[in-house]
Structures are given as C-alpha cells and as structure tokens.
Write an enzyme that holds these catalytic residues in place. Structure first.
Site, PDB file in Angstrom:
ATOM      1  N   LYS A 186       0.845  -1.202   0.000  1.00 25.08           N
ATOM      2  CA  LYS A 186       0.000   0.000   0.000  1.00 25.08           C
ATOM      3  C   LYS A 186       0.876   1.245   0.000  1.00 25.08           C
ATOM      4  O   LYS A 186       1.572   1.534   0.968  1.00 25.08           O
ATOM      5  CB  LYS A 186      -0.908   0.049   1.227  1.00 25.08           C
ATOM      6  CG  LYS A 186      -1.963   1.146   1.055  1.00 25.08           C
ATOM      7  CD  LYS A 186      -2.606   1.577   2.347  1.00 25.08           C
ATOM      8  CE  LYS A 186      -1.789   2.584   3.115  1.00 25.08           C
ATOM      9  NZ  LYS A 186      -1.612   3.896   2.418  1.00 25.08           N
ATOM     10  N   GLY A 238       7.113   4.561   8.183  1.00 26.45           N
ATOM     11  CA  GLY A 238       6.236   5.702   8.411  1.00 26.45           C
ATOM     12  C   GLY A 238       6.499   6.290   9.777  1.00 26.45           C
ATOM     13  O   GLY A 238       7.613   6.182  10.306  1.00 26.45           O
ATOM     14  N   SER A 239       5.479   6.882  10.356  1.00 26.96           N
ATOM     15  CA  SER A 239       5.666   7.595  11.613  1.00 26.96           C
ATOM     16  C   SER A 239       5.761   6.630  12.800  1.00 26.96           C
ATOM     17  O   SER A 239       5.226   5.518  12.762  1.00 26.96           O
ATOM     18  CB  SER A 239       4.508   8.555  11.831  1.00 26.96           C
ATOM     19  OG  SER A 239       3.298   7.840  11.899  1.00 26.96           O
ATOM     20  N   THR A 240       6.406   7.083  13.846  1.00 29.42           N
ATOM     21  CA  THR A 240       6.554   6.279  15.056  1.00 29.42           C
ATOM     22  C   THR A 240       5.189   5.996  15.675  1.00 29.42           C
ATOM     23  O   THR A 240       4.923   4.893  16.174  1.00 29.42           O
ATOM     24  CB  THR A 240       7.491   6.998  16.038  1.00 29.42           C
ATOM     25  OG1 THR A 240       8.795   7.061  15.434  1.00 29.42           O
ATOM     26  CG2 THR A 240       7.594   6.285  17.368  1.00 29.42           C
ATOM     27  N   GLU A 241       4.298   6.968  15.592  1.00 30.38           N
ATOM     28  CA  GLU A 241       2.967   6.812  16.173  1.00 30.38           C
ATOM     29  C   GLU A 241       2.199   5.645  15.520  1.00 30.38           C
ATOM     30  O   GLU A 241       1.670   4.770  16.207  1.00 30.38           O
ATOM     31  CB  GLU A 241       2.228   8.131  15.960  1.00 30.38           C
ATOM     32  CG  GLU A 241       0.894   8.242  16.587  1.00 30.38           C
ATOM     33  CD  GLU A 241       0.174   9.491  16.057  1.00 30.38           C
ATOM     34  OE1 GLU A 241       0.842  10.456  15.629  1.00 30.38           O
ATOM     35  OE2 GLU A 241      -1.072   9.461  16.045  1.00 30.38           O
ATOM     36  N   GLY A 243       3.575   3.312  13.720  1.00 32.46           N
ATOM     37  CA  GLY A 243       4.392   2.125  13.972  1.00 32.46           C
ATOM     38  C   GLY A 243       4.024   1.459  15.291  1.00 32.46           C
ATOM     39  O   GLY A 243       3.939   0.233  15.387  1.00 32.46           O
ATOM     40  N   GLU A 260      10.341   0.751  10.176  1.00 33.30           N
ATOM     41  CA  GLU A 260      11.301   1.828   9.912  1.00 33.30           C
ATOM     42  C   GLU A 260      10.570   3.126  10.211  1.00 33.30           C
ATOM     43  O   GLU A 260       9.664   3.505   9.480  1.00 33.30           O
ATOM     44  CB  GLU A 260      11.734   1.818   8.447  1.00 33.30           C
ATOM     45  CG  GLU A 260      12.349   0.519   7.991  1.00 33.30           C
ATOM     46  CD  GLU A 260      13.842   0.431   8.278  1.00 33.30           C
ATOM     47  OE1 GLU A 260      14.425   1.445   8.702  1.00 33.30           O
ATOM     48  OE2 GLU A 260      14.394  -0.657   8.086  1.00 33.30           O
ATOM     49  N   CYS A 294      13.482  10.635   6.763  1.00 32.56           N
ATOM     50  CA  CYS A 294      13.482  10.125   8.133  1.00 32.56           C
ATOM     51  C   CYS A 294      14.855  10.237   8.776  1.00 32.56           C
ATOM     52  O   CYS A 294      14.966  10.440   9.971  1.00 32.56           O
ATOM     53  CB  CYS A 294      13.009   8.691   8.142  1.00 32.56           C
ATOM     54  SG  CYS A 294      13.829   7.716   6.892  1.00 32.56           S
ATOM     55  N   GLU A 391      10.456  15.379  15.568  1.00 30.54           N
ATOM     56  CA  GLU A 391      10.720  15.351  14.137  1.00 30.54           C
ATOM     57  C   GLU A 391       9.809  16.363  13.445  1.00 30.54           C
ATOM     58  O   GLU A 391       8.593  16.313  13.591  1.00 30.54           O
ATOM     59  CB  GLU A 391      10.431  13.940  13.614  1.00 30.54           C
ATOM     60  CG  GLU A 391      10.774  13.762  12.167  1.00 30.54           C
ATOM     61  CD  GLU A 391      10.556  12.334  11.710  1.00 30.54           C
ATOM     62  OE1 GLU A 391       9.515  11.751  12.029  1.00 30.54           O
ATOM     63  OE2 GLU A 391      11.439  11.809  11.012  1.00 30.54           O
TER      64      GLU A 391
HETATM   65  P1  NAD Z   1       2.319   7.808   8.509  1.00 30.32           P
HETATM   66  O1  NAD Z   1       2.773   6.852   9.538  1.00 30.32           O
HETATM   67  O2  NAD Z   1       1.146   8.652   8.803  1.00 30.32           O
HETATM   68  O3  NAD Z   1       1.965   7.050   7.165  1.00 30.32           O
HETATM   69  C1  NAD Z   1       2.809   6.074   6.607  1.00 30.32           C
HETATM   70  C2  NAD Z   1       1.960   5.064   5.880  1.00 30.32           C
HETATM   71  O4  NAD Z   1       1.146   4.356   6.813  1.00 30.32           O
HETATM   72  C3  NAD Z   1       0.993   5.641   4.852  1.00 30.32           C
HETATM   73  O5  NAD Z   1       0.924   4.759   3.760  1.00 30.32           O
HETATM   74  C4  NAD Z   1      -0.328   5.659   5.615  1.00 30.32           C
HETATM   75  O6  NAD Z   1      -1.444   5.602   4.781  1.00 30.32           O
HETATM   76  C5  NAD Z   1      -0.211   4.399   6.431  1.00 30.32           C
HETATM   77  N1  NAD Z   1      -1.015   4.357   7.649  1.00 30.32           N
HETATM   78  C6  NAD Z   1      -1.511   5.397   8.373  1.00 30.32           C
HETATM   79  N2  NAD Z   1      -2.170   4.933   9.457  1.00 30.32           N
HETATM   80  C7  NAD Z   1      -2.091   3.578   9.419  1.00 30.32           C
HETATM   81  C8  NAD Z   1      -2.564   2.538  10.259  1.00 30.32           C
HETATM   82  N3  NAD Z   1      -3.242   2.794  11.379  1.00 30.32           N
HETATM   83  N4  NAD Z   1      -2.278   1.260   9.941  1.00 30.32           N
HETATM   84  C9  NAD Z   1      -1.557   0.982   8.827  1.00 30.32           C
HETATM   85  N5  NAD Z   1      -1.110   1.922   7.981  1.00 30.32           N
HETATM   86  C10 NAD Z   1      -1.351   3.212   8.269  1.00 30.32           C
HETATM   87  O7  NAD Z   1       3.591   8.657   8.175  1.00 30.32           O
HETATM   88  P2  NAD Z   1       3.753   9.733   7.028  1.00 30.32           P
HETATM   89  O8  NAD Z   1       3.319  11.033   7.552  1.00 30.32           O
HETATM   90  O9  NAD Z   1       3.164   9.261   5.764  1.00 30.32           O
HETATM   91  O10 NAD Z   1       5.342   9.684   6.815  1.00 30.32           O
HETATM   92  C11 NAD Z   1       6.199  10.449   7.591  1.00 30.32           C
HETATM   93  C12 NAD Z   1       6.878   9.613   8.661  1.00 30.32           C
HETATM   94  O11 NAD Z   1       7.508   8.469   8.119  1.00 30.32           O
HETATM   95  C13 NAD Z   1       7.957  10.375   9.349  1.00 30.32           C
HETATM   96  O12 NAD Z   1       7.805  10.251  10.739  1.00 30.32           O
HETATM   97  C14 NAD Z   1       9.244   9.713   8.895  1.00 30.32           C
HETATM   98  O13 NAD Z   1      10.305   9.805   9.754  1.00 30.32           O
HETATM   99  C15 NAD Z   1       8.820   8.328   8.646  1.00 30.32           C
HETATM  100  N6  NAD Z   1       9.699   7.699   7.663  1.00 30.32           N
HETATM  101  C16 NAD Z   1      10.597   6.760   8.094  1.00 30.32           C
HETATM  102  C17 NAD Z   1      11.465   6.153   7.203  1.00 30.32           C
HETATM  103  C18 NAD Z   1      12.446   5.127   7.659  1.00 30.32           C
HETATM  104  O14 NAD Z   1      13.025   4.439   6.836  1.00 30.32           O
HETATM  105  N7  NAD Z   1      12.693   4.976   8.921  1.00 30.32           N
HETATM  106  C19 NAD Z   1      11.411   6.487   5.863  1.00 30.32           C
HETATM  107  C20 NAD Z   1      10.489   7.437   5.456  1.00 30.32           C
HETATM  108  C21 NAD Z   1       9.633   8.021   6.371  1.00 30.32           C
END
Ligand code: NAD
Length: 480
Positions: A186, A238-241, A243, A260, A294, A391
């Site tokens: 996704k 994605g975000s820590t929250e 995650g 990640e 990130c 962040e």
């Molecule tokens: P996000 O966590 O809101 O979204 C990431 C993905 O998760 C999106 O595809 C979103 O649709 C999906 N998502 C949202 N809620 C979900 C849920 N409850 N269950 C499953 N999937 C869900 O983050 P974002 O705002 O899209 O991205 C920014 C964040 O990602 C930053 O905190 C950044 O540091 C992190 N990031 C980390 C890395 C890494 O390799 N460590 C790389 C890129 C981004």
C-alpha cells in the site's frame, strides 16, 4: 533565491513522457481491477494544487482479495520457482525501471513535489539499483548466512510513506520477492502514482499474476492490510505513532514485523572539519527532499569555536538555494507534499519561536499556489526545545553548539530516536570514537544522506527495528 549573482533561465523537464490516466483501479492478481468496496479519492500535484488522477481507497474486501491473490501466487508459482528464475524476473523489473526512468522521475516529482534533479538522480536510479542488488541474491540465499536453504515467510503486507514513494516501494518489494515471498503493497495516500506505474512494469515483466499486488488508500486500507490474518509478514515505514499501533496489532500473532520509523539525526561538526564541505553536507542533510527524510540531519551540533563562521557560510549558501517548480532542473527545493505536512511544519516552527529560539530564512519568494515552506534555520536552540526533540519532517534545521566530543555525543544521543548521525572532522580516530558511541543505525563520516543497496539501513530505539538493504535486509523476509 533567484536574487543571487544571476538568475537562471527556466529549464523545465518535459512531461510528454508521462501519461496519467483520469482514474485508476487496484492492481490485483496481475490486472487493474475495479474495487469491490473501495471508494474514489483524488491525488493532487502539491506544487500547483491540480488534481492529477482519481484513485481508489481500497476497502476490506479489496484488501482481502489482494491477500488471497498473493497467497495463491505464493502457493501456486512463486515459492516453487528456483532462486535463479526469481532472479531473472527481478533483473527484468530492474531493467524496466531503468528504461522508464525519465517517466518515473517526472511522475514522482509531479505527485510528490520533489525536485526533478533528485527524482532523476537519486530516487529512480537507487530504486533500480535496489532491484538489481536483490536480483543478485535470489539464487545465493544459501550463502547469506541464514543456513543452507532459508525459507520465505509467505505473504508480505507492506505499507510505505510518501517521501520516497518509488524508492520505498523498491526497498520493500525487491528483498521480499528475491527471498520467495509475494506481496501486497500500500503506497501512501498522497503519492500513489509511481506505485501504479510500477504495477504496469510488473505486467511488462510478465511477473506471474498475484506476486505483486498494489492497493491504494489511506490509513484504513493500511490497517486492513496489516491486520489481515492471511498476512505472514508486516513491513512498515512511516511515523513512530502509526508504527506503535501496528506493533500492538501484530503482537501475539505469528506475523513477523519490521518497522522503519522517524528520526531526529544529529549532524556534528568539529572545529577541524573542512567547513565548506560541511556546509554542503548540512544543506544536503536537511534540505534534500524538503527535509522529508526520516534520516535527515535535522539537528546541527557545531563546536562552539567555529559556530559563528560556519553559520555565516551556511546562511550565504542557503541564500543561493532555488525554491520553486519541481520540474525545473535548476530547482533545489520543491513543494511540501501536502497541506497537512505544511501545517505540521508551520506549527512546530512557530513553537520554536515561542520557546525562544531565533528563526532565520533567506529572502525567498514562495509561489502563490501549492504548498511551500522556505529553508529555515533556528539558532539559540536548547536541548529542551520541542524543535530539538521532535521530528519536523520539513526544511527546518535546529542548531545547537557543544565544546567537547563528550558533550557532542551526549547531546546527539539525547533523543528518543536513533536512525542516523553525521560526523565532520579531519581526524579518523575521532570518527571511529564517535561512530562506536553514537546510538544510530547509520553514521556518516564527512558526508550525509548517502544510500546504497548494499548497505543496511534501520534504527535504534523509537526509530524502529529490522534492517533494510544489504545482506541484513534479507533476514526480515526469511523464516530464520
Ligand atoms: P504515517 O505513519 O502517517 O503514514 C505512513 C503510511 O502508513 C501511509 O501509507 C499511511 O497511509 C499508512 N497508515 C496510516 N495509518 C495507518 C494505520 N493505522 N495502519 C496501517 N497503515 C497506516 O507517516 P507519514 O506522515 O506518511 O510519513 C512520515 C513519517 O515516516 C515520518 O515520521 C518519517 O520519519 C517516517 N519515515 C521513516 C522512514 C524510515 O526508513 N525509517 C522512511 C520514510 C519516512
């Protein structure tokens, strides 16, 4: 910005290669299909606010169908192929990504807002390199250090963010397929277009139906995917929250998980560092991809004795950055990906001022339409400030100073995150001393934001666990 020594004539990349459909379905079982219970939504060009296409927010029945297709492909074909045959498919995918590189780069810049210079020179070549690299592992898994015949897990559910849409797709799909898993991926809701173009590449490569499935949508679709009982492996960036939520939902199941997450990297400049080189590294560290990285070097730690001189040079350099049309080949800073992200950057920057840090940006005209934020730096930042701890995920640098290596180390490690760090010094021994003690998955020395498929990437602490890239990146997709 545009007011430097001389102005550059516009140099826009042609969009003629890109053919965006008015609407897209879901890529399931080797075909674009209409949704069963998904609903349409629009993806927008963040630099112009123009609607680019209508895509589907896949519903639970769509996700179910995609997981079933991935399962059937796993049982029926993919897990039965030799590593050598899987490798052939992956090499084919890698070559197709290269062949369609310009198209993919333009598409990425249009959907994400990042400068074409970056999508063309970084995102797309690295995505191809990732497929080439893992294609090479497919028939050599017995030599990877996980036993003579390591087994795949089954169906991988993969959820990725919007900051490097195609590159994160490659990081997820290449190792999964090389090790014999099938996937449902996704993409992020604001950047679905290169993943949908990748679906067409899978078709072109004659990949057996169901080996790769792409379901577009937002958080609800992501949740349906990671919580699906038919998924054996969950990979999330994605975000820590989010995650944390995923870790809770996967706990107690048989699913294998890699996360990640976010970061707040320290980029540490010692007084013996080559300062002009460090300035370039600082700029690349925090203004690359508008700071939507990130592992961005969002905290500059500079040794007190060179702080004034370094900041002078840094400000002079920032005044030469060109912000504007992402498709212009001279653009350094593109658009912020979404209004929501822009709000977040504005809010945290305002908090920075309220908490007493001093804000500076070069003279900079922002385009009228689209989502934009000027390159910004904060001085007088202390460890307690939110802009030193949280962040921002935008083009905002927080500057702190230190006197001794021990103090630099203490400040650098004083973070709930631990994804990356940078060290700038002339002394090799100091690099090694710091690298051993920094609690970060990646430590760059006299450079920053360098990526290579052979090098493992991943975090400590709240930045997540598991590694992507390199031999280490195979482990998350093997039953070991
Ligand atoms: P996000 O966590 O809101 O979204 C990431 C993905 O998760 C999106 O595809 C979103 O649709 C999906 N998502 C949202 N809620 C979900 C849920 N409850 N269950 C499953 N999937 C869900 O983050 P974002 O705002 O899209 O991205 C920014 C964040 O990602 C930053 O905190 C950044 O540091 C992190 N990031 C980390 C890395 C890494 O390799 N460590 C790389 C890129 C981004």
């Amino acid at each position: 910005m545009g007011t430097g020594m001389f102005d550059y004539a516009p140099a826009p990349e042609s969009t003629a290669l890109v053919d965006i459909a008015a609407s897209y379905g879901l890529y399931i079982d080797g075909a674009m299909v209409d949704p069963l219970d998904g609903t349409p939504f629009k993806t927008v060009n963040p630099a112009t606010e123009e609607v680019l296409a209508e895509v589907v927010a896949a519903g639970p029945r769509d996700v179910d169908r995609a997981v079933a297709a991935a399962r059937a492909a796993y049982d029926g074909t993919w897990s039965r192929l030799s590593g050598r045959d899987r490798g052939k498919y992956l090499f084919r995918v890698a070559r197709l990504v290269q062949e369609r590189a310009r198209e993919l780069a333009v598409l990425e810049s249009i959907d994400n807002g990042k400068p074409i210079r970056e999508s063309r020179d970084v995102d797309v070549p690295l995505a191809a390199a990732h497929f080439f690299y893992y294609a090479g592992w497919a028939d050599k898994l017995g030599y990877a250090g996980f036993g003579p015949d390591p087994r795949p897990l089954g169906v991988a559910g993969q959820v990725i963010p919007w900051n490097f849409p195609l590159l994160m797709l490659a990081w997820k799909i290449a190792p999964a397929l090389a090790t014999g898993n099938t996937v449902v991926l996704k993409p992020a809701e604001t950047t679905p277009l290169t993943a949908l173009a990748f679906a067409d590449i899978c078709r072109q490569a004659d990949l057996p139906p169901g080996v790769v499935n792409i379901v577009t949508g937002a958080g609800d679709t992501g949740r349906a995917l990671v919580e699906h009982p038919g998924v054996d492996k969950v990979a999330f960036t994605g975000s820590t929250e989010v995650g944390r939520q995923i870790a809770r939902s996967v706990a107690g199941t048989r699913k294998k998980l890699t996360l990640e997450l976010g970061g707040k990297a320290a980029n540490i400049v010692f007084d013996d560092a080559p300062l002009d080189q460090a300035v370039e590294g600082i700029v690349n560290g925090i203004f690359f991809n508008q700071g939507h990285v990130c592992c961005a070097g969002s905290r500059l730690l500079v040794q007190e004795s060179v702080a004034d001189e370094l900041l002078d040079r840094l400000k002079r350099r920032l005044a030469t950055l060109r912000l504007g049309d992402p498709l212009d080949k001279n653009t350094d800073i593109g658009a912020i990906n979404s209004p929501a992200q822009l709000d977040k950057i504005r809010e945290l920057s305002d908090v920075g001022e309220q908490e007493g840090a001093e804000r500076w940006s070069p003279a900079c005209e922002l385009p009228e339409r689209g989502y934009w934020f000027p390159p910004t730096l904060f001085t007088g930042v202390s460890q307690a400030h939110r802009i030193a701890r949280e962040e921002i995920f935008g083009p905002v640098l927080s500057v702190l100073t230190f006197r001794t290596p021990a103090e630099a180390l203490e400040k650098a490690n004083n973070s709930p995150y631990g994804l990356s760090a940078g060290v700038w010094t002339d002394k090799g021994s100091r690099i090694l001393w710091m690298a051993q003690r920094l609690r970060a998955g990646v430590v760059w020395a006299n450079t920053f934001n360098r990526f290579d498929p052979t090098s493992p990437f991943g975090g400590y602490k709240e930045s997540g666990f598991g590694r992507e890239g390199g031999r280490h990146g195979l482990e998350g997709y093997l039953d070991v």
